[in-house]
Design a protein around this motif. Structure first.
Motif, mmCIF file in Angstrom:
data_model
loop_
_atom_site.group_PDB
_atom_site.id
_atom_site.type_symbol
_atom_site.label_atom_id
_atom_site.label_comp_id
_atom_site.label_asym_id
_atom_site.label_seq_id
_atom_site.Cartn_x
_atom_site.Cartn_y
_atom_site.Cartn_z
ATOM 1 N N VAL A 114 -14.894 21.720 -0.074
ATOM 2 C CA VAL A 114 -15.014 21.150 -1.098
ATOM 3 C C VAL A 114 -14.352 21.556 -1.944
ATOM 4 N N GLU A 115 -13.031 22.061 -1.951
ATOM 5 C CA GLU A 115 -11.928 22.157 -2.834
ATOM 6 C C GLU A 115 -11.938 20.701 -3.646
ATOM 7 N N PRO A 116 -11.691 19.282 -2.977
ATOM 8 C CA PRO A 116 -10.975 18.284 -3.692
ATOM 9 C C PRO A 116 -13.000 17.943 -4.926
ATOM 10 N N THR A 117 -14.144 18.704 -4.455
ATOM 11 C CA THR A 117 -15.186 17.883 -5.323
ATOM 12 C C THR A 117 -15.447 19.301 -6.359
ATOM 13 N N GLN A 118 -14.409 20.100 -7.026
ATOM 14 C CA GLN A 118 -15.097 21.658 -7.109
ATOM 15 C C GLN A 118 -13.798 20.842 -9.229
ATOM 16 N N GLU A 162 -12.171 17.614 -12.101
ATOM 17 C CA GLU A 162 -12.526 15.921 -12.159
ATOM 18 C C GLU A 162 -11.764 15.038 -11.370
ATOM 19 N N GLU A 163 -10.035 15.534 -11.146
ATOM 20 C CA GLU A 163 -9.902 14.383 -10.021
ATOM 21 C C GLU A 163 -8.328 15.953 -9.643
ATOM 22 N N PHE A 164 -8.529 15.258 -7.852
ATOM 23 C CA PHE A 164 -7.838 16.110 -7.442
ATOM 24 C C PHE A 164 -6.716 15.537 -6.320
ATOM 25 N N THR A 165 -5.417 16.099 -5.904
ATOM 26 C CA THR A 165 -4.296 16.123 -5.624
ATOM 27 C C THR A 165 -3.949 16.499 -4.230
ATOM 28 N N PHE A 166 -4.120 15.863 -3.277
ATOM 29 C CA PHE A 166 -3.740 16.231 -1.856
ATOM 30 C C PHE A 166 -1.986 16.426 -2.115
ATOM 31 N N SER A 167 -1.484 17.049 -1.521
ATOM 32 C CA SER A 167 -0.537 17.415 -1.306
ATOM 33 C C SER A 167 -0.055 17.675 0.739
ATOM 34 N N ARG A 168 0.949 18.004 0.345
ATOM 35 C CA ARG A 168 1.540 18.505 2.325
ATOM 36 C C ARG A 168 1.308 20.073 1.400
ATOM 37 N N GLN A 169 1.945 20.708 0.336
ATOM 38 C CA GLN A 169 2.573 22.260 -0.047
ATOM 39 C C GLN A 169 0.655 22.643 0.205
ATOM 40 N N PRO A 184 -26.155 11.741 -1.431
ATOM 41 C CA PRO A 184 -27.291 11.486 -1.518
ATOM 42 C C PRO A 184 -27.961 13.360 -2.554
ATOM 43 N N GLY A 185 -28.390 13.520 -3.204
ATOM 44 C CA GLY A 185 -28.926 15.522 -3.295
ATOM 45 C C GLY A 185 -27.143 16.110 -3.401
ATOM 46 N N PHE A 186 -25.781 15.847 -3.411
ATOM 47 C CA PHE A 186 -25.050 17.146 -3.436
ATOM 48 C C PHE A 186 -24.357 17.736 -4.388
ATOM 49 N N ALA A 187 -25.102 17.124 -5.833
ATOM 50 C CA ALA A 187 -24.792 17.649 -6.696
ATOM 51 C C ALA A 187 -25.737 17.996 -7.319
ATOM 52 N N ASP A 188 -27.468 17.448 -7.011
ATOM 53 C CA ASP A 188 -29.116 17.582 -7.329
ATOM 54 C C ASP A 188 -28.844 19.123 -7.806
ATOM 55 N N THR A 189 -29.788 19.311 -9.254
ATOM 56 C CA THR A 189 -29.626 20.478 -9.311
ATOM 57 C C THR A 189 -31.190 20.473 -10.133
ATOM 58 N N PRO A 190 -32.221 21.035 -9.858
ATOM 59 C CA PRO A 190 -33.425 19.920 -9.989
ATOM 60 C C PRO A 190 -33.783 20.529 -11.062
ATOM 61 N N GLY A 191 -34.422 19.392 -12.466
ATOM 62 C CA GLY A 191 -35.085 18.996 -13.480
ATOM 63 C C GLY A 191 -33.466 18.368 -14.184
ATOM 64 N N GLN A 192 -32.170 18.760 -13.992
ATOM 65 C CA GLN A 192 -30.948 18.423 -14.407
ATOM 66 C C GLN A 192 -30.529 17.271 -14.411
ATOM 67 N N ASP A 193 -29.533 16.365 -15.047
ATOM 68 C CA ASP A 193 -28.873 14.831 -14.359
ATOM 69 C C ASP A 193 -27.978 15.763 -13.296
ATOM 70 N N PRO A 194 -28.002 14.741 -12.104
ATOM 71 C CA PRO A 194 -26.630 15.063 -11.712
ATOM 72 C C PRO A 194 -25.264 15.091 -11.498
ATOM 73 N N GLN A 195 -25.424 14.409 -13.000
ATOM 74 C CA GLN A 195 -24.085 13.403 -12.885
ATOM 75 C C GLN A 195 -23.218 13.559 -14.043
ATOM 76 N N HIS A 196 -24.064 15.696 -14.525
ATOM 77 C CA HIS A 196 -23.084 16.110 -15.181
ATOM 78 C C HIS A 196 -23.050 17.796 -14.842
ATOM 79 N N GLU A 197 -24.025 17.871 -13.972
ATOM 80 C CA GLU A 197 -23.446 19.600 -13.179
ATOM 81 C C GLU A 197 -22.619 19.346 -12.059
ATOM 82 N N PRO A 198 -21.980 20.800 -12.738
ATOM 83 C CA PRO A 198 -20.837 21.261 -11.142
ATOM 84 C C PRO A 198 -21.599 20.780 -10.104
#
Length: 123
Positions: free
Chosen positions: A33-37, A39-46, A105-119
């Protein structure tokens, strides 16, 4: 985290009678889940080398030794691992969080809140 453990048990990743350390399990699952935590994530060899070293730790206390990969997940696991390997070789930076929210669908949903703005919920 109880929901995650229950789901892992139901799918056969944690066999009956096996008790896992929740903090160790959380640490093992974090790279998924780290890449989703962020805004931008960089995959690297390290990054990949660190993940591989963690999984390859053969000490009996390593949570990986307590987990099971059900046969029905072997192919998807190989595809996922190969894809991550390519992303790391390329040094890919992207907004993976946005893509996961878009396609799961539902990955970031929080009941009663906008999923686009929730961690994304932490494991």
């Amino acid at each position: 985290m109880e929901t995650v453990v229950r789901g892992l048990r139901e799918e056969g990743f944690i066999r009956p009678g096996i008790e896992v350390d929740i903090d160790a399990l959380r640490g093992f699952l974090a790279p998924y889940v780290e890449p989703t935590q962020v805004e931008e994530f960089t995959f690297s060899r390290q990054w990949l080398q660190h993940q591989a070293a963690t999984v390859a730790d053969l000490r009996p206390t390593n949570v990986v030794r307590q987990l099971n990969l059900p046969p029905s997940y072997v192919l998807i696991h190989r595809v996922h691992a190969a894809g991550v390997g390519v992303l790391c070789q390329l040094g890919t930076t992207a907004r993976f969080r946005d893509e996961v929210i878009r396609w799961i669908p539902g990955f970031a949903d929080t009941p009663g809140q906008d999923p686009q703005h929730e961690p994304v919920p932490a494991i």
